[in-house]
Design a protein around this motif. Structure first.
Motif, PDB file in Angstrom:
ATOM      1  N   PHE A  98     -37.202 -22.068 -27.795  1.00 40.63           N
ATOM      2  CA  PHE A  98     -35.964 -22.303 -27.067  1.00 40.63           C
ATOM      3  C   PHE A  98     -34.839 -21.584 -27.789  1.00 40.63           C
ATOM      4  O   PHE A  98     -34.993 -21.132 -28.923  1.00 40.63           O
ATOM      5  N   TRP A  99     -33.708 -21.432 -27.093  1.00 40.12           N
ATOM      6  CA  TRP A  99     -32.572 -20.680 -27.608  1.00 40.12           C
ATOM      7  C   TRP A  99     -31.302 -21.498 -27.476  1.00 40.12           C
ATOM      8  O   TRP A  99     -31.174 -22.332 -26.576  1.00 40.12           O
ATOM      9  N   SER A 100     -30.341 -21.212 -28.359  1.00 41.35           N
ATOM     10  CA  SER A 100     -29.022 -21.846 -28.268  1.00 41.35           C
ATOM     11  C   SER A 100     -27.960 -20.758 -28.290  1.00 41.35           C
ATOM     12  O   SER A 100     -28.137 -19.704 -28.901  1.00 41.35           O
ATOM     13  N   ALA A 101     -26.849 -21.021 -27.615  1.00 40.84           N
ATOM     14  CA  ALA A 101     -25.706 -20.102 -27.595  1.00 40.84           C
ATOM     15  C   ALA A 101     -24.475 -20.887 -28.027  1.00 40.84           C
ATOM     16  O   ALA A 101     -24.209 -21.976 -27.522  1.00 40.84           O
ATOM     17  N   SER A 102     -23.728 -20.302 -28.970  1.00 41.38           N
ATOM     18  CA  SER A 102     -22.603 -21.026 -29.562  1.00 41.38           C
ATOM     19  C   SER A 102     -21.309 -20.232 -29.445  1.00 41.38           C
ATOM     20  O   SER A 102     -21.307 -19.013 -29.288  1.00 41.38           O
ATOM     21  N   GLU A 103     -20.206 -20.965 -29.563  1.00 43.08           N
ATOM     22  CA  GLU A 103     -18.896 -20.318 -29.606  1.00 43.08           C
ATOM     23  C   GLU A 103     -18.688 -19.537 -30.898  1.00 43.08           C
ATOM     24  O   GLU A 103     -17.703 -18.810 -31.018  1.00 43.08           O
ATOM     25  N   ASP A 104     -19.607 -19.644 -31.864  1.00 42.82           N
ATOM     26  CA  ASP A 104     -19.501 -18.825 -33.073  1.00 42.82           C
ATOM     27  C   ASP A 104     -19.967 -17.388 -32.824  1.00 42.82           C
ATOM     28  O   ASP A 104     -19.948 -16.557 -33.722  1.00 42.82           O
ATOM     29  N   GLY A 105     -20.383 -17.094 -31.573  1.00 40.25           N
ATOM     30  CA  GLY A 105     -20.768 -15.737 -31.196  1.00 40.25           C
ATOM     31  C   GLY A 105     -22.233 -15.425 -31.437  1.00 40.25           C
ATOM     32  O   GLY A 105     -22.637 -14.266 -31.332  1.00 40.25           O
TER      33      GLY A 105
END
Length: 125
Positions: A98-105
């Motif tokens: 699975f993958w995650s996307a963050s506001e840290d870019g």
């Protein structure tokens, strides 16, 4: 034992991992964490129509009598982001990644077959 860790802020996304029959759920939150929740193998083994639910209590049937029991998922906490985690995604037909996307870019890939200390992530700060 200690209660399982829970997100400390709003949850922005959650997905059931494919081919796990609902036993593995990944979630992300504005608390900067990604969590993998794994239910015990018998957690969903409740006959249809008995009112079972998967919050803090589930129902089991013994001799036709409903009895409350606690379902304790095993939770793995991933703390590799330096800002809010906005989304998680799973790969169709793959129960492991699975993958995650963050506001840290950053976008991070996880493999739930590996221990958290085996998964290395470059510093996102």
């Amino acid at each position: 034992g200690a209660p399982p860790p829970r997100h400390r802020a709003n949850i922005f996304g959650a997905h059931i991992l494919p081919q796990t029959n609902g036993y593995k759920v990944v979630s992300c939150s504005m608390d900067r964490t990604v969590q993998l929740h794994e239910l015990p193998p018998d957690a969903l083994n409740v006959p249809y129509g008995t009112g079972a639910h998967l919050s803090d209590e589930a129902t089991t049937v013994a001799g036709g009598i409903s009895q409350p029991r606690t379902v304790q998922p095993r939770t793995t906490n991933y703390t590799c982001h330096s800002s809010r985690v906005k989304d998680v995604e799973v790969e169709p037909m793959n129960p492991h990644n699975f993958w995650s996307a963050s506001e840290d870019g950053t976008v991070r890939q996880f493999d739930c077959r590996c221990r958290t200390d085996e998964q290395s992530f470059p510093d996102s700060s």
